[in-house]
Scaffold this motif. Structure first.
Motif, mmCIF file in Angstrom:
data_model
loop_
_atom_site.group_PDB
_atom_site.id
_atom_site.type_symbol
_atom_site.label_atom_id
_atom_site.label_comp_id
_atom_site.label_asym_id
_atom_site.label_seq_id
_atom_site.Cartn_x
_atom_site.Cartn_y
_atom_site.Cartn_z
ATOM 1 N N TRP A 12 118.927 44.556 96.832
ATOM 2 C CA TRP A 12 118.091 45.487 97.988
ATOM 3 C C TRP A 12 117.463 43.697 98.306
ATOM 4 O O TRP A 12 117.447 43.757 99.223
ATOM 5 C CB TRP A 12 117.187 45.905 97.030
ATOM 6 C CG TRP A 12 117.692 47.061 96.554
ATOM 7 C CD1 TRP A 12 118.367 47.870 95.246
ATOM 8 C CD2 TRP A 12 117.901 48.270 97.386
ATOM 9 N NE1 TRP A 12 118.923 48.617 95.704
ATOM 10 C CE2 TRP A 12 118.679 49.319 96.732
ATOM 11 C CE3 TRP A 12 118.356 48.552 98.772
ATOM 12 C CZ2 TRP A 12 119.251 50.151 97.456
ATOM 13 C CZ3 TRP A 12 118.799 49.759 99.872
ATOM 14 C CH2 TRP A 12 118.653 50.368 98.887
ATOM 15 N N LEU A 13 116.433 42.735 97.637
ATOM 16 C CA LEU A 13 115.907 41.900 97.949
ATOM 17 C C LEU A 13 116.433 41.176 98.756
ATOM 18 O O LEU A 13 116.113 40.074 100.230
ATOM 19 C CB LEU A 13 114.661 41.822 96.808
ATOM 20 C CG LEU A 13 113.989 42.459 95.908
ATOM 21 C CD1 LEU A 13 112.779 41.540 95.162
ATOM 22 C CD2 LEU A 13 112.828 43.112 97.228
ATOM 23 N N THR A 14 117.734 40.729 98.943
ATOM 24 C CA THR A 14 118.172 39.017 99.437
ATOM 25 C C THR A 14 119.393 39.924 99.991
ATOM 26 O O THR A 14 120.234 39.377 100.742
ATOM 27 C CB THR A 14 118.537 38.163 98.264
ATOM 28 O OG1 THR A 14 120.333 39.115 97.575
ATOM 29 C CG2 THR A 14 117.766 37.855 97.616
ATOM 30 N N PHE B 146 106.204 33.823 102.879
ATOM 31 C CA PHE B 146 104.896 32.373 104.158
ATOM 32 C C PHE B 146 103.850 32.870 104.740
ATOM 33 O O PHE B 146 102.830 32.410 105.053
ATOM 34 C CB PHE B 146 105.676 31.330 104.463
ATOM 35 C CG PHE B 146 106.262 30.861 102.200
ATOM 36 C CD1 PHE B 146 105.215 30.501 101.230
ATOM 37 C CD2 PHE B 146 107.462 29.435 102.578
ATOM 38 C CE1 PHE B 146 105.924 29.202 100.718
ATOM 39 C CE2 PHE B 146 107.668 29.220 101.798
ATOM 40 C CZ PHE B 146 107.158 28.909 100.707
ATOM 41 N N THR B 147 104.732 34.165 104.900
ATOM 42 C CA THR B 147 104.051 34.190 106.919
ATOM 43 C C THR B 147 103.311 35.472 106.186
ATOM 44 O O THR B 147 101.771 34.950 107.040
ATOM 45 C CB THR B 147 105.412 34.894 107.579
ATOM 46 O OG1 THR B 147 106.086 33.848 107.553
ATOM 47 C CG2 THR B 147 104.619 35.861 108.693
ATOM 48 N N LEU C 178 118.506 37.620 110.568
ATOM 49 C CA LEU C 178 117.702 37.767 110.547
ATOM 50 C C LEU C 178 117.702 39.442 110.942
ATOM 51 O O LEU C 178 115.922 39.473 110.780
ATOM 52 C CB LEU C 178 117.795 37.379 112.696
ATOM 53 C CG LEU C 178 117.980 36.260 113.654
ATOM 54 C CD1 LEU C 178 117.676 35.642 114.888
ATOM 55 C CD2 LEU C 178 116.658 35.548 113.015
ATOM 56 N N ASN C 179 118.074 40.196 110.886
ATOM 57 C CA ASN C 179 117.664 41.378 110.748
ATOM 58 C C ASN C 179 117.138 41.532 109.273
ATOM 59 O O ASN C 179 115.846 42.032 109.352
ATOM 60 C CB ASN C 179 119.221 42.554 110.435
ATOM 61 C CG ASN C 179 118.809 44.221 110.702
ATOM 62 O OD1 ASN C 179 117.909 44.073 111.279
ATOM 63 N ND2 ASN C 179 119.594 44.646 109.839
ATOM 64 N N PRO D 26 114.957 34.958 104.244
ATOM 65 C CA PRO D 26 113.897 36.150 104.408
ATOM 66 C C PRO D 26 112.530 36.143 103.743
ATOM 67 O O PRO D 26 111.516 36.174 104.429
ATOM 68 C CB PRO D 26 115.132 36.353 105.070
ATOM 69 C CG PRO D 26 116.068 36.340 104.823
ATOM 70 C CD PRO D 26 116.463 35.613 104.441
ATOM 71 N N LEU D 27 113.256 37.109 102.780
ATOM 72 C CA LEU D 27 112.085 36.659 101.835
ATOM 73 C C LEU D 27 111.304 35.620 101.806
ATOM 74 O O LEU D 27 110.266 36.213 102.000
ATOM 75 C CB LEU D 27 112.688 37.824 100.203
ATOM 76 C CG LEU D 27 111.693 38.514 99.703
ATOM 77 C CD1 LEU D 27 111.753 40.200 100.126
ATOM 78 C CD2 LEU D 27 113.023 37.853 97.955
#
Ligand code: HEM
Ligand code: CU
Lengths: 115, 209, 707
Positions: free
Chosen positions: C60-62, C618-619, C161-162, C612-613
């Protein structure tokens, strides 16, 4: 996948590059900017025709750039670029135009200073 | 065409699965996606220009636009940024020929011209700040600073990207990824030039009238 | 350059000193905090004690599998919807308690139990969460889940990107949840009324939370839109011409065109307000050349298209559900497509109807009024098309169909009241009354109904078993009772002159209707309970309700029913060739339902990635730092984001190939499982819920030679 085997440089979008188009676009844009500048500093036109003139020139330059730099046309490789641009451009003009229209009438009706 | 064309179908010959597997056009997909993002970015500037149309005379007793914009000075960054776009274009011509050093040189030249553009903007805005025309003074100044800096931020981002691409091309050559990135950066760099043409016309020249 | 702040600030902790002033002894905050702690601990311990960390990470996470990302989008949306619902409960009860000068007050409130400042945060959070963090993710989730399969694609144009889009949405949601406990949230309405949101009137961090969380979420949505549009244009299976595209795919396209072009405008509105608050510019201030209506203008340039961004996919759901249970092709395919596009186009030209009362000239108001009413034409076309689809069809009424029909009723009433609001003369009377609230909840509920219908409809495809019908119907009728009891009185109160956002009700004559609304909220609460029971019962009985056929309903029409149930992570072993609009119905009618291709090919798939994770984490930290004005942290995390992107750009090991023989083995295994030759309890090496652990299990991965 088949694409992995072919040389990416043969991709049609790479092959679109042409020195002539870049030089013409460059000359046109730069020439138009100097022309606009001259129109403004030389005061040869009345304010209203001046604004109209430089607006028209700027839009022309942008059109030329769209065609020569982005190669927007109806060819098979470029069609979706063109379609998406044609669908976005009206939104740009509308959001700017309608906004200015509504705020001009608002200012006239409320006479608030500085609005 | 309709969902029920009742033409008889021969179950033995009808082609149900695509055994050729044509894949999809990877580079074309990447550039289209990036172009879509560019449309989104164009709407950012649409909103900023709409705001400009409303704030254009909101001087609030502070500096007027004639005191702030100097098209005679702004023409030089214009020359730089348009030249940078042109040299990038020549880099694309080199790419078409598979000329690696040509691409790298063109990128370096565009990069330097872009840096020149930013330095000139820097000087212009430090002068404004020195004379007290800072964004906190009036709605007009807020708007002027914001719209020009929004463009400059694009230039800055493009320059970082260009620097990365110079390394990428030098290291990895023209593989699929680098080719689509070069195409995307081309789109991005040309796009910011279109924006600059609009800013020069509608912010600087209109402001000077 | 920076503004002067009220209260403490220091270079290391920013404004975190303000936290000393928060009232953590307030039982409501405490209760919410305990709920989150208990829920979080329960989830974490479950993962730990069942040894599922590795599974969670890999599966799931990656993941970059569009189906899993879709499921996670929907899950995030549901969780946030629950949070928003709790906010709604608080508003309804507060308004019912605080009627008249004699009503008692507790917990520091003069009337009821929520003091004004707290009440204002509740309705702000409710609106913002429901629209941006519940409705939007749920719909984007369905687009991710279904659309690629509908066009016969194996994955999306931008799988990486998704994933980034999803995790940015999660970061936005997390920031809103953090605001619940660390500081406070905006109190200025979900539209962020200026100049109330300006620093002098909102000196705390609430508005900053609001600004940054929406900003992050909207970047996520824009990224998602790029991916979805590029996928539809570039990744269709051979034969999937524009004239054969399923309607839901068309609506996905229309809706994402809106998202792509409108979210940047929201970004600008918020960014300018942010500049006002952080460096003291004068965009929306009341003095020094600011123009506060400009914020409202920019906000609604996005805001109105956004409401159509959420409604158009709901129209897509209806267009898939109704033909299936009428056993007829959709009536008027071409007009349906044109209507979707027309709605998207018109939605861009009407935004001033949200502020007719600003006082622009009669010419402006008339233009926007007429433009608004024009949207009735394509919407009407759609309603008639659905009606004609049902006409003389072989109708069945399982739960998806019930939700769909309920949705149609809501569309009609909501649309009618929208038409009323579009008349400036009426609008001047009811603007900012609860009539408007009833109107748009009516409209949003249409979407909720359609989405619940879609959930039941596509559930078996995704998870391999059907949801319980009995509890589904209980859920539907309880929910509908809630809708009627809450919103009929609300329309009435609007006509009686009740304005929106009241924490205290001056007229005791409104009390009975407010009590009816509380009863309605009770029905909603019960319906949520029924939903939970429905899920529980269905999962418990999943063996009994197992679906092995590719087509769970037997009468479905489009391509997503042409792959295994649940679909393997590569969707199709061999890409299908499309021959007709409603390809699956066509194949069924011609007896071509065998899903086993004659031979297999290598499959090229994207690899899992944690980037992405990491970027989203960081965001999130960057957003938090900006809210609290911890500059060093914001700068550091921003730099980290850029560096992560650059590093990722040098990673060439991003995809892998599944050899044809392997595909064949997996396909045969799926068939064996479907025929019951492999016991169902056996852990699935290929298809779990919506795919498999394949993408990261393969070590060492086979590299795709980069040219
Ligand atoms: C398609 C689904 C729709 C949704 C999700 C929706 C949503 C909304 C929302 C959220 C608001 C007000 C928000 C606020 O002030 O906080 C609103 C107001 C309004 N809506 Fe809709 N709407 C929909 C359809 C329509 C239609 C079809 C019309 C008219 C033809 C319409 C006309 C209006 C008008 C005129 C207002 C402004 C009322 C006022 O503030 O005075 N809407 N709608
Ligand atoms: Cu609207």
């Amino acid at each position: 996948m088949s694409h992995a085997n072919s040389n990416p440089i043969d991709h049609p979008e790479v092959q679109l590059a042409s020195p002539g188009a870049y030089l013409v676009a460059y000359a046109a844009a730069l020439g138009a900017m100097f022309l606009e500048l001259w129109l403004v500093v030389a005061h040869v036109l009345s304010p209203i025709s001046l604004t109209t003139a430089i607006t028209v020139i700027a839009l022309l330059v942008i059109t030329v750039q769209m065609y020569l730099l982005f190669k927007l046309d109806l060819s098979k490789t470029q069609i979706w670029f063109t379609v998406s641009f044609i669908m976005t451009a009206p939104l740009i003009f509308m959001s700017i135009g309608l906004t200015i229209w509504m705020f001009i009438t608002l200012m006239q009706r409320t006479m608030l200073p500085g609005m | 065409m309709s969902s029920h064309d009742n033409a008889p179908v021969d179950p033995n010959t009808v082609e149900l699965w695509d055994y050729e597997d044509h894949g999809h056009d990877f580079i074309g997909t990447r550039t289209l996606g990036f172009w879509l993002y560019m449309m989104s970015d164009a709407m950012i500037f649409a909103a900023l220009f709409a705001a400009h149309g409303v704030y254009v005379r909101n001087f609030a007793g502070s500096f007027t636009s004639q005191e702030v914009v100097h098209p005679m000075n702004a023409i030089w960054p214009t020359v730089f940024i348009l030249s940078s776009v042109m040299t990038y274009g020549l880099g694309m011509v080199a790419l078409k020929k598979g000329n690696k050093s040509g691409v790298v040189n063109a990128l370096i030249l565009s990069f330097l011209l872009g840096v020149g553009f930013l330095l000139m903007e820097w000087r212009e805005f430090s002068e404004l700040a020195a004379m007290g025309a800072i964004p906190q003074m009036s709605g007009f100044l807020s708007d002027f600073w914001t719209i020009v800096i929004a463009h400059a931020a694009h230039v800055l981002f493009g320059l970082i990207w260009m620097a990365v691409m110079i390394v990428q091309v030098a290291v990895n050559g023209f593989d699929q990824n680098n080719v689509y990135r070069l195409l995307n950066l081309k789109i991005f760099w040309h796009f910011q030039a279109v924006i600059w043409v609009s800013i020069f016309t509608f912010v600087y020249l209109f402001g000077a009238i | 350059m920076l503004v002067d702040l009220q209260g403490p600030w220091n270079p290391i902790f920013g404004r975190l000193g303000l936290l000393l002033e928060v009232h953590y002894n307030n039982p409501i905050i405490f209760f919410a905090f305990m709920m989150v702690v208990i829920g979080g601990t329960a989830a974490l311990s479950w993962v730990t004690f069942t040894g599922r960390w590795g599974w969670l990470w890999r599966e799931w996470l990656t993941t970059v599998d569009h189906k899993k990302l879709g499921i996670m989008y929907i899950l995030v949306g549901l969780v946030m919807m629950l949070r928003g619902f709790v906010d709604a409960l608080m508003m309804r009860t507060q308004q019912a308690m605080a009627v008249g000068p004699d009503s008692p007050g507790v917990l520091g409130a003069a009337h009821g139990y929520l003091p004004p400042y707290h009440f204002d945060q509740v309705f702000t959070a409710h609106g913002m969460i429901m629209i941006l963090l519940a409705a939007t993710p749920i719909l984007v989730g369905f687009m991710n889940l279904i659309m690629p399969i509908q066009i016969g694609a194996r994955d999306m144009a931008y799988p990486y990107l998704n994933a980034l889009g999803l995790w940015l949405t999660v970061a936005a949601a997390s920031l809103v949840m953090i605001a619940l406990f660390v500081g406070d949230f905006s109190h200025a309405g979900w539209v962020g009324l200026t100049p109330l949101t300006e620093l002098p009137y909102s000196p705390g961090v609430g508005v900053d939370y609001y600004l940054w969380s929406i900003q992050i979420g909207s970047i996520g949505t824009t990224i998602g839109a790029v991916n979805l549009i590029a996928t539809i244009i570039k990744m269709r299976a051979p034969g999937m011409t524009w004239g054969r595209l399923p309607i839901f795919t068309w609506t996905t396209l229309a809706s994402n065109i809106i998202a792509l072009t409108s979210f940047p405008v929201l970004g600008v509105a918020l960014a300018l307000l942010t500049l006002d608050r952080y460096i003291g510019t004068h965009f929306f201030t009341a003095d020094l050349g600011g123009n506060l209506m400009m914020y409202t203008n920019l906000f609604w340039i996005w805001g109105h298209p956004e409401v159509y961004f959420v409604v158009i996919p709901a129209f897509g759901f209806l267009s898939e559900i109704i033909p299936t249970f009428s056993e007829k092709p959709l009536f008027g395919y071409v007009t349906m497509v044109l209507a979707s596009m027309a709605i998207a186009g018109v939605s861009w030209t009407v935004w001033l109807h949200h502020f007719f009362t600003m006082g622009a000239s009669p010419g402006v108001n008339s233009y926007f009024s007429i433009a608004t009413m024009l949207v009735g034409i394509p919407t009407g076309v759609k309603v008639f098309n659905w009606a004609f689809t049902m006409w003389r069809g072989k109708l069945r009424f399982p739960t998806p169909m019930l939700w769909a029909i309920g949705s149609l009723f809501l569309l009609i009433t909501g649309g009618m009241t929208g038409m009323m609001l579009a008349v400036p003369a009426i609008n001047y009377l009811v603007h900012n009354s609860v009539f408007v609230i009833a109107h748009f909840h009516n409209m949003f509920l249409l979407i909720v109904y359609a989405a619940f219908g879609a959930t039941v409809y596509w559930w078996p495809k995704v998870f391999g078993f059907k949801l319980d019908e009995y509890w589904g119907k209980v859920f539907f009728w309880l929910f509908t009772a809630g809708t009627l009891f809450v919103f009929v009185p609300m329309y009435t109160l609007g006509f009686m002159g009740m304005t929106r956002r009241l924490d205290y009700i001056p007229h005791t004559s409104w009390e009975p209707l407010l009590l009816l609304e509380v009863i309605g909220t009770g029905f909603y609460l019960l319906s949520i309970l029924a939903f939970v029971i429905q899920l529980g019962v269905s999962i418990y009985n999943r063996e009994k309700n197992r679906v092995v056929a590719s087509d769970a309903w037997g009468t479905s029409r489009s391509v997503e029913w042409m792959t295994h149930t649940p679909p393997p992570f590569y969707n199709f072993a061999v890409t299908p060739v499309i021959h007709a609009r409603d390809e699956w119905a066509w194949r069924r009618e011609h007896g071509l339902t065998n899903l086993m291709p004659e031979k297999f090919l290598d499959i090229h798939m994207p690899k899992n990635t944690a980037v992405p994770l990491i970027i989203s984490f960081f965001t999130l930290v960057c957003g938090f730092a900006l809210v609290w004005r911890i500059w060093w942290l914001a700068a550091a995390t921003f730099a980290a984001i850029i560096i992560a992107m650059i590093i990722r750009s040098f990673d060439k090991d991003t995809d892998y190939i599944i050899p044809a023989a392997e595909v064949e083995r997996m396909e045969k295994e799926i068939v064996a499982r479907a025929e019951g030759r492999i016991p169902a309890g056996e852990p699935a090496p290929v298809g779990g819920g919506a795919g498999g652990a394949y993408a990261s299990k393969r070590t060492p991965t086979q590299r795709r030679d980069n040219d």
